[in-house]
Motif scaffolding. Structure first.
Motif, PDB file in Angstrom:
ATOM      1  N   ASN A 182       0.825  -1.209   0.000  1.00  0.00           N
ATOM      2  CA  ASN A 182       0.000   0.000   0.000  1.00  0.00           C
ATOM      3  C   ASN A 182       0.862   1.263   0.000  1.00  0.00           C
ATOM      4  N   GLY A 205       1.711   2.298  -3.335  1.00  0.00           N
ATOM      5  CA  GLY A 205       0.605   2.791  -4.148  1.00  0.00           C
ATOM      6  C   GLY A 205      -0.358   1.727  -4.622  1.00  0.00           C
ATOM      7  N   ASN A 253      -3.372  -1.176  -4.093  1.00  0.00           N
ATOM      8  CA  ASN A 253      -4.570  -1.343  -3.272  1.00  0.00           C
ATOM      9  C   ASN A 253      -4.658  -2.824  -2.919  1.00  0.00           C
ATOM     10  N   SER A 294      -2.316   0.789  -8.880  1.00  0.00           N
ATOM     11  CA  SER A 294      -2.951   2.109  -8.914  1.00  0.00           C
ATOM     12  C   SER A 294      -3.307   2.498 -10.339  1.00  0.00           C
TER      13      SER A 294
END
Length: 772
Positions: free
Chosen positions: A463, A466, A468, A680
């Motif tokens: 995370n 960047g 998820n 991302s």
């Protein structure tokens, strides 16, 4: 971060390697034809103790001729000790990369190092050239991306202020400015507090270096600004004043706190300062106070090991309340307070291990563990990795034996009782690891031995990069060994079965009575439309793939208790591999594993199971012969329930002397993580581009592209690696673009023409030969 920190990190990045398939490089070669870095190289050695310099024989300065360097690398000089597990860095002033590559014309005195270009790696730009000071500051590919004027006046000023620039300036201070000669010249106006710390760090050497007018000015200014005469009161007087931290010395202390790593010898001086007698004076500035508190803490923790687990936990929480503030002191960063760092993790155990996960079924107990009790296991690893000295390691191990091992044993006694009464969850629940596997654009990423608690750390790292990331869980196949459990999480698990004739918990092929192996995994994946991506490739991101990386289990078996120190670098390697795959266009990852493991500070208790009763006898599990019964928990093999497997009770082992083991039934071994990771840039690019033609005119590559949207072109050696650029990235205008390779030594070498969208997503690629 200071510029020097970025420089050190960049040099260290050069020695990174894939431990799964590579051996460490023999050395990092730092070529510097123009000798631009020579003025600061000795000061850099304080931050890079593995740095060796080619030059006249001066072993105390880690400097010497080729034959001496070769002896250092071979480990034949007992007086030269390099940091453990470090890769030597060899600085070569006056030598270029091309000098080493052209062995036939290489000077005789240098030829002894030429072979290192094959066993080592270069710290150099992506185009193969030396890192000049200007290039490092301005490059967007591996450098700092600053804007520096190119005129001679500015470039000369830059080299004049190199030491001040590296050791005093932060990148953020210079970002966004157009730096010219006047900007650099102003840096020569030194800060008094910095000069004071520089002198205190190495008093005799600095005085000799500054002798004459500069020294006289320093003495006068220090007496005026800080009320101390270096000639009369000396370095010890300065150290005492620094520790008192009063008046003008507060700014000196603040600079020391912020940049202590630049003054590695200063701590030795500060150790000579006695603790202030006044107990009401702030003691945080006295390193001797921290040293005494560390010893007192170690002694108190040892006394706690003589108590019951409950009483020991209570004592640890009291110690945490008393010592916690010391973690904010500078001495932690300098390595003087490992025990107070470990104490924070021990306090987590002391707080949470007062109870075990609750529940009336294995599933409920697993849910309770996932909610918060995984933090106990993670804290145990963190405590073990916080200390390095044998004396303090022994203290931590004894404390963990008192507050962690009993908790671990009690919890898994209860868990095994529930499994015996209610059945094992993994026998009848949906295998979450393999659910909905048939998704194009997804890369299934297998990590051997990724335990649930460590998965939380991995999610945090992803995370931060960047991504998820979403963490869920899955029950491992039994027994929790790689041969059995890995096969159960593959996309071709339905093509595998178990026969009573199979051995060592290794299942066989459904279509043929042959043991399932890595060879058949690759073959069956291909037959089912899956790619198998080796660790040095990135695959086709438009399809679906299986790849393997980060063998935590192997490290555990080899390192045993020392695995705790290896977790952090292993997770960093895994994140790096995922970033590499993302650069190649992969946008969705599913991270799966086969099993967890147990790790205890005092060896797993040995329990006897006669070998003559078993077909296969491992640490935490054993396959019983057909007519044999056992008092232990007996469960069926995941691949064939007719095969009976005896499980070692609680946290015991059938094999003595193990700190690390798996194969049994415990929450740590059985409850495994599944991590779904989205890039991302997971939205597919709406830009399209296709290479229509390319033509080389010398070192210029002219291309024509059919595009829709904003497209950029670049030449690389590796299509997904932006650090491998061999040309500048240029925008495609009206379907055309010309790329230039500036390094003529690349003529005839392999390259890749790459088209990218504005976000850097790969749109098309085509192999080429430079200047063909």
């Amino acid at each position: 971060m200071l510029i020097i920190d970025h420089l050190v990190n960049s040099i260290k990045e050069a020695n990174k390697y894939n431990s799964n398939v590579q051996v460490p490089p023999a050395a990092v070669l730092w070529t510097d034809k123009e000798r631009q870095w020579e003025a600061v190289i000795n000061k850099l050695q304080a931050l890079l103790p593995e740095l060796i310099i080619l030059g006249d024989y001066a072993p105390k300065q880690m400097t010497g001729p080729v034959i001496w360097i070769k002896c250092v690398l071979a480990g034949t000089l007992p007086e030269i000790i390099l940091p453990e597990a470090s890769v030597p860095i060899i600085y070569l002033p006056g030598v270029s990369r091309s000098d080493l590559r052209a062995i036939e014309s290489c000077p005789v005195w240098l030829q002894g190092l030429a072979e290192l270009q094959y066993r080592g790696v270069f710290w150099s730009q992506t185009n193969g050239r030396d890192w000049t000071v200007n290039a490092f500051l301005t490059s967007h590919s591996g450098g700092l991306g600053l804007e520096v004027a190119k005129d001679d006046k500015t470039q000369n000023a830059l080299l004049r202020v190199l030491e001040t620039l590296l050791f005093d300036k932060k990148v953020a201070e210079l970002t966004g400015s157009h730096l010219e000669s006047n900007d650099f010249n102003q840096m020569l106006m030194s800060a008094p507090d910095k000069d004071l710390l520089t002198w205190m760090n190495d008093p005799q050497a600095v005085k000799a270096q500054w002798q004459g007018a500069r020294w006289d000015a320093f003495v006068e200014l220090t007496a005026k600004e800080f009320g101390l005469n270096p000639d009369k009161e000396g370095d010890l007087g300065a150290a005492e004043a620094l520790c008192k931290n009063e008046g003008a010395w507060r700014q000196v202390w603040q600079r020391f706190v912020e940049t202590c790593h630049l003054y590695p010898k200063l701590s030795e001086l500060l150790e000579r300062v006695s603790v202030h007698a006044d107990l009401f004076v702030d003691q945080s500035t006295y390193v001797q106070y921290t040293i005494s508190q560390e010893k007192a803490l170690a002694s108190s923790l040892l006394k706690a090991t003589e108590l019951t687990p409950a009483a020991a936990r209570s004592e640890i929480l009291s110690l945490e309340a008393h010592h916690a503030e010391r973690r904010d002191w500078v001495w932690v960063k300098m390595g003087y307070a490992p025990m107070v760092v470990a104490l924070e993790h021990l306090a987590v155990i002391a707080q949470l291990a007062q109870t075990i996960p609750g529940g009336l079924t294995p599933e409920e107990m697993g849910a309770s563990y996932q909610e918060r009790y995984w933090q106990v296991d993670l804290a145990c690893l963190a405590a073990l990795s916080s200390v390095s000295s044998p004396q303090y390691q022994d203290v931590i191990k004894r404390v963990l034996s008192t507050i962690y091992t009993p908790w671990l044993s009690e919890m898994n006694q209860v868990f095994q009782s529930l499994v015996s009464a209610k059945g094992y969850p993994g026998s009848h629940q949906v295998n979450e690891a393999v659910a909905e596997y048939q998704v194009n654009g997804e890369c299934v990423f297998f990590i051997d031995g990724l335990r649930f608690d460590i998965a939380h750390s991995l999610v945090n790292k992803l995370n931060t990069e960047g991504f998820n990331s979403d963490l869920s869980s899955n029950w491992s196949a039994l027994p929790t060994v790689t041969a059995t459990a890995k096969a159960a999480v593959t996309p071709i698990h339905q093509l595998i079965t178990g026969r009573t004739s199979d051995s060592d918990f290794q299942p066989s092929l459904l279509s043929d009575d042959k043991p399932h192996s890595q060879y058949y995994l690759k073959k069956l994946l291909e037959a089912e439309g899956w790619q198998y991506i080796p660790t040095d490739e990135t695959g086709d991101a438009t399809g679906k793939a299986w790849t393997e990386y980060g063998d935590i289990d192997k490290e555990g078996h080899v390192k045993q208790l020392k695995l705790a120190q290896r977790i952090e670098p292993l997770l960093e390697e895994i994140v790096g591999r995922i970033v590499e795959l993302e650069s190649a266009g992969w946008r969705k990852f599913r991270l799966v594993t086969d099993h967890g493991w147990l790790l205890v500070p005092d060896q797993l208790p040995k329990v006897n199971l006669p070998k003559h009763l078993t077909e296969t006898h491992w640490g935490r599990c054993a396959q019983l012969k057909e007519t044999v019964s056992s008092n232990e928990l007996v469960l069926g093999w995941h691949w064939n329930q007719e095969v009976s497997i005896a499980m070692a009770p609680a946290i015991c082992s059938f094999v003595a002397g193990k700190y690390y083991e798996h194969g049994g039934v415990s929450l740590q071994e059985c409850l495994t993580p599944v991590i779904n990771v989205l890039s991302s840039a997971s939205q597919l690019s709406k830009v399209t581009a296709v290479i229509k033609s390319k033509k080389w005119l010398g070192f210029r590559c002219k291309i024509e592209v059919q595009t829709e949207g904003e497209v950029f072109a670049v030449l690389r050696t590796k299509p997904a690696d932006e650090t491998s650029n061999i040309s500048d990235k240029k925008k495609v205008v009206s379907g055309k673009c010309t790329l230039m390779v500036e390094d003529d030594e690349l003529e005839g070498s392999s390259g890749v023409l790459v088209l990218l969208d504005a976000e850097g997503q790969l749109l098309d690629k085509q192999a080429t030969i430079v200047a063909e």
